[in-house]
Design a protein around this motif. Structure first.
Motif, PDB file in Angstrom:
ATOM      1  N   LEU A  42       0.861  -1.180   0.000  1.00  0.00           N
ATOM      2  CA  LEU A  42       0.000   0.000   0.000  1.00  0.00           C
ATOM      3  C   LEU A  42       0.899   1.231   0.000  1.00  0.00           C
ATOM      4  O   LEU A  42       1.712   1.407   0.900  1.00  0.00           O
ATOM      5  CB  LEU A  42      -0.887   0.013   1.243  1.00  0.00           C
ATOM      6  CG  LEU A  42      -1.853  -1.160   1.431  1.00  0.00           C
ATOM      7  CD1 LEU A  42      -2.706  -0.915   2.676  1.00  0.00           C
ATOM      8  CD2 LEU A  42      -2.739  -1.344   0.221  1.00  0.00           C
ATOM      9  N   ARG A  43       0.786   2.039  -0.986  1.00  0.00           N
ATOM     10  CA  ARG A  43       1.657   3.210  -1.069  1.00  0.00           C
ATOM     11  C   ARG A  43       1.107   4.313  -0.168  1.00  0.00           C
ATOM     12  O   ARG A  43       0.665   5.364  -0.623  1.00  0.00           O
ATOM     13  CB  ARG A  43       1.794   3.653  -2.524  1.00  0.00           C
ATOM     14  CG  ARG A  43       2.410   2.584  -3.402  1.00  0.00           C
ATOM     15  CD  ARG A  43       2.769   3.070  -4.775  1.00  0.00           C
ATOM     16  NE  ARG A  43       3.390   2.012  -5.557  1.00  0.00           N
ATOM     17  CZ  ARG A  43       4.669   1.663  -5.500  1.00  0.00           C
ATOM     18  NH1 ARG A  43       5.476   2.317  -4.683  1.00  0.00           N
ATOM     19  NH2 ARG A  43       5.152   0.683  -6.239  1.00  0.00           N
ATOM     20  N   VAL A  44       1.140   3.996   1.126  1.00  0.00           N
ATOM     21  CA  VAL A  44       0.599   4.875   2.155  1.00  0.00           C
ATOM     22  C   VAL A  44       1.656   5.011   3.241  1.00  0.00           C
ATOM     23  O   VAL A  44       2.202   4.009   3.714  1.00  0.00           O
ATOM     24  CB  VAL A  44      -0.703   4.296   2.741  1.00  0.00           C
ATOM     25  CG1 VAL A  44      -1.181   5.128   3.917  1.00  0.00           C
ATOM     26  CG2 VAL A  44      -1.781   4.212   1.673  1.00  0.00           C
ATOM     27  N   ASP A  45       1.975   6.242   3.640  1.00  0.00           N
ATOM     28  CA  ASP A  45       2.993   6.470   4.663  1.00  0.00           C
ATOM     29  C   ASP A  45       2.417   6.482   6.069  1.00  0.00           C
ATOM     30  O   ASP A  45       3.111   6.125   7.014  1.00  0.00           O
ATOM     31  CB  ASP A  45       3.710   7.795   4.392  1.00  0.00           C
ATOM     32  CG  ASP A  45       4.452   7.799   3.067  1.00  0.00           C
ATOM     33  OD1 ASP A  45       5.095   6.781   2.758  1.00  0.00           O
ATOM     34  OD2 ASP A  45       4.366   8.801   2.334  1.00  0.00           O
ATOM     35  N   ASP A  46       1.168   6.891   6.217  1.00  0.00           N
ATOM     36  CA  ASP A  46       0.552   7.003   7.533  1.00  0.00           C
ATOM     37  C   ASP A  46       0.053   5.623   7.971  1.00  0.00           C
ATOM     38  O   ASP A  46      -0.850   5.060   7.342  1.00  0.00           O
ATOM     39  CB  ASP A  46      -0.615   7.986   7.479  1.00  0.00           C
ATOM     40  CG  ASP A  46      -1.150   8.348   8.863  1.00  0.00           C
ATOM     41  OD1 ASP A  46      -0.943   7.551   9.805  1.00  0.00           O
ATOM     42  OD2 ASP A  46      -1.783   9.407   8.993  1.00  0.00           O
ATOM     43  N   PRO A  47       0.598   5.051   9.042  1.00  0.00           N
ATOM     44  CA  PRO A  47       0.171   3.714   9.468  1.00  0.00           C
ATOM     45  C   PRO A  47      -1.290   3.659   9.901  1.00  0.00           C
ATOM     46  O   PRO A  47      -1.894   2.583   9.906  1.00  0.00           O
ATOM     47  CB  PRO A  47       1.116   3.386  10.628  1.00  0.00           C
ATOM     48  CG  PRO A  47       1.581   4.719  11.127  1.00  0.00           C
ATOM     49  CD  PRO A  47       1.643   5.604   9.928  1.00  0.00           C
TER      50      PRO A  47
ATOM     51  N   PRO B 280      16.676  10.125   2.967  1.00  0.00           N
ATOM     52  CA  PRO B 280      15.554  10.759   2.262  1.00  0.00           C
ATOM     53  C   PRO B 280      14.266   9.976   2.490  1.00  0.00           C
ATOM     54  O   PRO B 280      14.279   8.795   2.837  1.00  0.00           O
ATOM     55  CB  PRO B 280      15.987  10.687   0.793  1.00  0.00           C
ATOM     56  CG  PRO B 280      16.907   9.516   0.729  1.00  0.00           C
ATOM     57  CD  PRO B 280      17.615   9.471   2.049  1.00  0.00           C
ATOM     58  N   GLY B 281      13.153  10.653   2.304  1.00  0.00           N
ATOM     59  CA  GLY B 281      11.871   9.962   2.409  1.00  0.00           C
ATOM     60  C   GLY B 281      11.314   9.869   3.811  1.00  0.00           C
ATOM     61  O   GLY B 281      10.436   9.031   4.076  1.00  0.00           O
ATOM     62  N   ILE B 282      11.805  10.698   4.744  1.00  0.00           N
ATOM     63  CA  ILE B 282      11.206  10.730   6.079  1.00  0.00           C
ATOM     64  C   ILE B 282       9.961  11.613   5.992  1.00  0.00           C
ATOM     65  O   ILE B 282      10.056  12.828   5.846  1.00  0.00           O
ATOM     66  CB  ILE B 282      12.193  11.263   7.131  1.00  0.00           C
ATOM     67  CG1 ILE B 282      13.413  10.339   7.222  1.00  0.00           C
ATOM     68  CG2 ILE B 282      11.520  11.379   8.475  1.00  0.00           C
ATOM     69  CD1 ILE B 282      14.441  10.769   8.257  1.00  0.00           C
TER      70      ILE B 282
ATOM     71  N   SER C 145       9.305   8.511  10.769  1.00  0.00           N
ATOM     72  CA  SER C 145       9.579   9.890  11.166  1.00  0.00           C
ATOM     73  C   SER C 145       9.732   9.971  12.687  1.00  0.00           C
ATOM     74  O   SER C 145      10.662  10.602  13.200  1.00  0.00           O
ATOM     75  CB  SER C 145       8.448  10.799  10.692  1.00  0.00           C
ATOM     76  OG  SER C 145       8.623  12.111  11.188  1.00  0.00           O
ATOM     77  N   GLU C 146       8.827   9.319  13.410  1.00  0.00           N
ATOM     78  CA  GLU C 146       8.925   9.312  14.876  1.00  0.00           C
ATOM     79  C   GLU C 146      10.169   8.572  15.331  1.00  0.00           C
ATOM     80  O   GLU C 146      10.829   8.969  16.300  1.00  0.00           O
ATOM     81  CB  GLU C 146       7.667   8.686  15.464  1.00  0.00           C
ATOM     82  CG  GLU C 146       6.392   9.470  15.164  1.00  0.00           C
ATOM     83  CD  GLU C 146       5.188   8.902  15.889  1.00  0.00           C
ATOM     84  OE1 GLU C 146       5.348   8.443  17.029  1.00  0.00           O
ATOM     85  OE2 GLU C 146       4.091   8.913  15.304  1.00  0.00           O
TER      86      GLU C 146
END
Length: 316
Positions: free
Chosen positions: A121-126, A194-196, A203-204
């Motif tokens: 899933l190309r989703v960053d937010d868990p 990169p990509g954070i 990120s956390e």
């Protein structure tokens, strides 16, 4: 076209009697007759001639039969593809080169013939990934919702394994010859990650890692992908990055990149497994057993202040 009417036609043609087809399909002979009649009206042809012995195919019926069989098979496969009890478990991984994907591939290789549907899933937010598990779009995901208050009540999170970090440098980097480094030795060195993405779990993780060890991590600028980053590291005397010990990276031999373990303590990225609390896909238990049996990160280890979910306790 009514697939049950087509199924009734196929079984009647194969068995030669409407009554036998009805017995096999669990309906009355009248129901089979009505289905076939409706199919004939839709096709505007006669499929059967009725005889004292049962039914015989007409020329049109013989022409239609092989295609009708294909329709029935395709319909059954379509249903099986979305029915949790019969389809392969659908598991999300962060990327196909990530530690999650590598571990899942190891599981698949050790269980020959096991059906498995690996998706990204190309989703960053868990939280969005947890919502996809809740909705049934996927059966499970290797993601971490770092705030338990954001986890849907009918989705559980199990600690799967820790991915220890390594330093990746080029041959001209000052630490290139080190057999191992400590987090303190990384202070002052430029670490490019990169990509954070804001609100992502990584990120956390990196925010806490920077605070804990006073590191210099640069996530600015566009992310052009792993290949561009590896090229930059190979040609630089001061740029490094952090990678997971199980992450899969490929680079040209002339890059001469070096993976260097980080120890005393080892930064360990906790990887979790999201799955439904009730009626999870039956294929997930073996996957969970495999990942939770992986060896832990070398101690002493540093981990972020995330909630730690016990796999043994949460599988009850």
């Amino acid at each position: 076209m009514d697939t049950e009417a087509v199924r009734s036609f196929v079984r009647a043609a194969e068995l030669g009697q409407l009554r036998h087809a009805a017995d096999e399909l669990g309906v009355t002979p009248q129901a089979v007759s009505k289905r076939v009649a409706a199919l004939e009206r839709e096709l505007k042809v006669r499929l059967f001639t009725r005889t004292a012995r049962g039914v015989d195919l007409t020329l049109d019926g013989r022409a239609f039969l092989p295609y009708a069989r294909g329709l029935v098979v395709s319909a059954d496969r379509a249903v099986a593809a979305v029915r949790p009890a019969s389809r392969a478990p659908r598991v999300d991984v962060l990327g196909l080169r990530s530690a999650q994907a590598v571990v899942l591939h190891d599981y698949w290789r050790s269980h020959p013939g096991t059906a498995l549907d690996v998706v990204t899933l190309r989703v960053d937010d868990p939280r969005q990934v947890a919502a996809a598990v809740q909705a049934g779009d996927i059966d499970a995901a290797f993601r971490t919702v770092t705030d338990p208050a954001d986890l849907p009540p009918d989705v559980r999170m199990v600690h799967a394994f820790d991915s220890e970090l390594q330093l990746l440098v080029g041959p001209r980097h000052p630490l290139a010859s080190a057999r191992a480094v400590t987090p303190c030795q990384l202070r002052g060195h430029l670490i490019r990650v990169p990509g954070i993405v804001p609100r992502s779990e990584w990120s956390e993780f990196y925010d806490q890692l920077v605070t804990a060890f006073d590191l210099r991590i640069d996530a600015t600028g566009p992310n052009f992908g792993d290949e561009v980053l590896l090229d930059a590291i190979a040609g630089s005397a001061d740029v490094a990055t952090l990678v997971g010990a199980r992450d899969r990276y490929v680079w040209p031999a002339h890059h001469d990149l070096r993976r260097i373990p980080i120890a005393d303590p080892t930064p360990a990225y906790p990887i979790s497994f999201l799955l439904p609390r009730t009626n999870p896909h039956p294929g997930l238990r073996a996957i969970l057993d495999h990942v939770t049996a992986l060896p832990p990160a070398p101690e002493p280890a540093w981990r972020p202040a995330w909630p730690r979910f016990s796999a043994a306790a949460d599988r009850r």
